[in-house]
Design an enzyme around this catalytic site. Structure first.
Site, PDB file in Angstrom:
ATOM      1  NE  ARG A   1     -15.867   0.706   1.467  1.00 31.77           N
ATOM      2  CZ  ARG A   1     -15.341   1.420   2.447  1.00 31.77           C
ATOM      3  NH1 ARG A   1     -15.904   1.432   3.650  1.00 31.77           N
ATOM      4  NH2 ARG A   1     -14.241   2.116   2.246  1.00 31.77           N
TER       5      ARG A   1
ATOM      6  CB  CYS B   1     -17.541  -2.717  -4.420  1.00 33.62           C
ATOM      7  SG  CYS B   1     -16.517  -1.702  -3.330  1.00 33.62           S
TER       8      CYS B   1
END
Length: 650
Positions: free
Chosen positions: A50, A2
């Site tokens: 993410r 991420c």
């Protein structure tokens, strides 16, 4: 994997700073294309982008734990924003912890209840249980920030080898942090200033630990955490390379290396998304691909998928040189057939490598110029192609640093030089060139970008002095055994320099080029257990068969074709097409003719003219003139694309 950003300010409330945090998080969009989340507290704000790898529905972030132990997750909240000043702890996390299942079981036995199956929640609850000591329990690649609401402090943590990046910028009342420099530069109170120290770090081809190039920006050092509270910002090391006596015999050592590699690859195959291997046909990537193939067959997971990069015409017209004695393609295909891989070649041409769009994309992904040109662009394009099929890739990166694979490990001139061995090996002096070979002499005169700089600027930067100071600072960190023989003593230093300085350059390149496409690249050879074990293995054992990477070869020979077992080290490929360097020189000539070019004030026109009129270098990307031209072009593009203010001098 991420992208993370954060802001701590003890002098003001950040509860309404949603727009600033969105702007910072937006710079991480390519690192995390699957979801965005924000968490805003009183004096702290976290942002997260993410890339979903494990527990796709449940691993949203930032992740918080309330006083009742309940989880909150930013990307799962309304509009992806949580405003909550009562959280006991909050986490914005990037990376993978490969031993999270064992840690989860241990935490459950201690009374922790889990709402997800993600490694993110394991990391958060591990901090709640063990405090700062939790970092020592993690096995993986990671960079994250934990806010401790009970103690009103931030803890930034980076993995032991520095696989994942993490930058921070202390402010008057707190700190800003982000996975990449661009996340910090997006904050409205940060100006992109680069001073002499930043330029030295940028131009010296030596990674300065903790140096973020931009003024006021630091990098969390590998194996360190940084604590931020009302008393200030305090880095602390939780891991490092220590000297320990190696007591295993050769057979036991080879067996231990194999057992470690099998366990490491098994752990790094855990994913809920498609996975592949990067295959170059060298010992390192072939070993990882073969180990992955065996593990997948054992678990019923089907054949391993593999990818390689090559250049149009390279296989047919390859010219061997001191660095690359053989082309990759024949070995790639032999390994793929041998292990039963589902293989794909990614073949690039000069038009793609010189495309301004791709070169700009590389710069933006990296936030800084580089001297390796097509070694970055081709990796960027390789990862773009891989991402169409896979979200996770295994790489053979770092085996040379761990096992002693580079040619200069075995070059006494480089080993004994009073500088970093790769600097000694890749930047020969003019005296090394035969007097009759005027081309070689000209090339030796232009050994690096410093030779193209304006003389006054070069004198102010004192690059050689900076490099010497960095070298001796690194040597001062090395622990030695009291009775080490002189050869083992020196080779321990050489290994330490590679594992703490050189490998960072390559890990940064891998991370930025892969995450620009939302591709997670895992590096099994950076598992700290393997690194520690091999680091303390005597050099005589690491070269027991008279060759480089003896231990790795012996540990994996039964998995590989004999041709690959015997193949000499060949670095990541670089185009040999003369048209590539001609294109670089044409662009540099254009810049030289443009009085308004931002880089013009930094360069020495006379030396650039000399470079432009020397024969084209086709030595595969490591020729001194070619690297200098690459960095000159990169500097110009950087100064055009980024609002950089250079401040050199008093």
């Amino acid at each position: 994997m991420c992208g993370i950003v954060g802001w701590v300010d003890f002098g003001r409330s950040l509860a309404q700073e949603q727009s600033t945090m969105r702007a910072m998080a937006a710079t991480m969009a390519q690192r995390g294309p699957d979801a965005e989340g924000l968490w805003l507290g009183e004096h702290v704000a976290f942002g997260h982008r993410r890339l979903a790898i494990i527990d796709l529905p449940g691993g949203g972030q930032p992740m918080t734990v309330g006083p009742d132990g309940a989880l909150g997750r930013g990307s799962l909240a309304r509009e992806g924003v949580i405003r909550d000043g009562s959280a006991v702890a909050a986490l914005t996390y990037s990376g993978e912890v490969y031993n999270y299942r064992e840690l989860r079981e241990e935490l459950q036995a201690l009374g922790h209840e889990f709402a997800t199956t993600s490694d993110t929640e394991v990391v958060l609850r591990a901090y709640l249980e063990w405090g700062d000591g939790f970092a020592e329990r993690l096995n993986g690649m990671y960079a994250f920030g934990v806010w401790d609401g009970r103690r009103q402090r931030l803890v930034l943590v980076r993995d032991r080898m520095g696989i994942k990046p993490l930058y921070y910028h202390p402010t008057r009342d707190g700190v800003l942090f982000a996975s990449e420099l661009k996340g910090i530069l997006a904050h409205p109170e940060v100006e992109a200033v680069v001073d002499a120290d930043g330029l030295r770090a940028l131009l010296s081809f030596v990674k300065s630990p903790g140096q973020g190039v931009y003024r006021g920006v630091h990098e969390v050092r590998p194996g360190h955490l940084v604590i931020v509270d009302r008393d200030g910002v305090r880095p602390r090391r939780y891991w490092g390379l220590h000297a320990r006596r190696h007591t295993d015999d050769l057979d036991t050592t080879v067996r231990t290396v194999r057992e470690l590699l099998e366990d490491i690859v098994d752990r790094q195959l855990i994913t809920d998304v498609p996975l592949c291997a990067l295959l170059s046909g060298g010992l390192d990537s072939s070993a990882i691909t073969a180990l992955a193939a065996v593990a997948l067959r054992r678990s019923g997971g089907g054949p391993v998928r593999s990818f390689s990069v090559d250049f149009v015409g390279q296989a047919e017209h390859f010219r061997p040189d001191a660095l690359r004695p053989t082309p990759d393609a024949p070995y790639v295909h032999e390994v793929a057939d041998h292990v039963g891989a589902a293989h794909t070649d990614i073949v690039l041409d000069t038009a793609a490598l010189t495309d301004p769009l791709y070169r700009t994309s590389v710069l933006v992904a990296n936030d800084l110029p580089n001297s390796m040109g097509d070694l970055y662009t081709s990796l960027y394009l390789l990862f773009r192609a891989v991402r169409e099929h896979s979200t996770v890739a295994l790489s053979g990166e770092s085996a040379d640093e761990v096992f002693g694979g580079y040619a200069w490990f075995h070059d006494q001139r480089a080993v004994n030089a009073d500088t970093f061995p790769w600097v000694a090996a890749l930047r020969p002096s003019a005296a090394d060139a035969p007097e009759a070979d005027t081309c070689a002499v000209d090339a030796a005169k232009t050994r690096n970008i410093v030779d193209l700089l304006d003389p006054d600027l070069a004198a102010a930067l004192r690059i050689d002095e900076h490099r010497r100071a960095e070298y001796h600072s690194a040597l001062a960190e090395v622990e030695h055994l009291p009775d080490e023989d002189p050869r083992e003593h020196r080779m321990r230093e050489i290994c330490y320099l590679h594992l703490t300085r050189f490998v960072q350059i390559l890990l940064d390149r891998k991370d930025r080029m892969s995450m620009a496409h939302g591709l997670e690249v895992r590096v099994p050879f950076c598992d700290h257990r393997l690194v520690e074990y091999v680091y303390n293995t005597p050099w005589s054992m690491k070269t027991f068969d008279g060759r480089e990477k003896s231990l790795l070869r012996a540990a994996t020979a039964d998995l590989l074709p004999e041709s690959v077992v015997q193949r000499r080290k060949s670095p990541y490929p670089s185009t040999q097409d003369p048209a590539y360097e001609r294109a670089l020189r044409d662009r540099l000539a254009e810049i030289l003719a443009d009085a308004d070019a931002p880089v013009a004030a930094l360069l020495n026109p006379k030396r650039i003219h000399e470079v432009l009129h020397t024969p084209v270098d086709d030595t595969g990307g490591f020729g001194p003139a070619r690297r200098a031209v690459e960095l000159a072009l990169g500097l110009d593009q950087w100064l055009r694309r980024y609002p950089v203010r250079l401040v050199v001098g008093a």
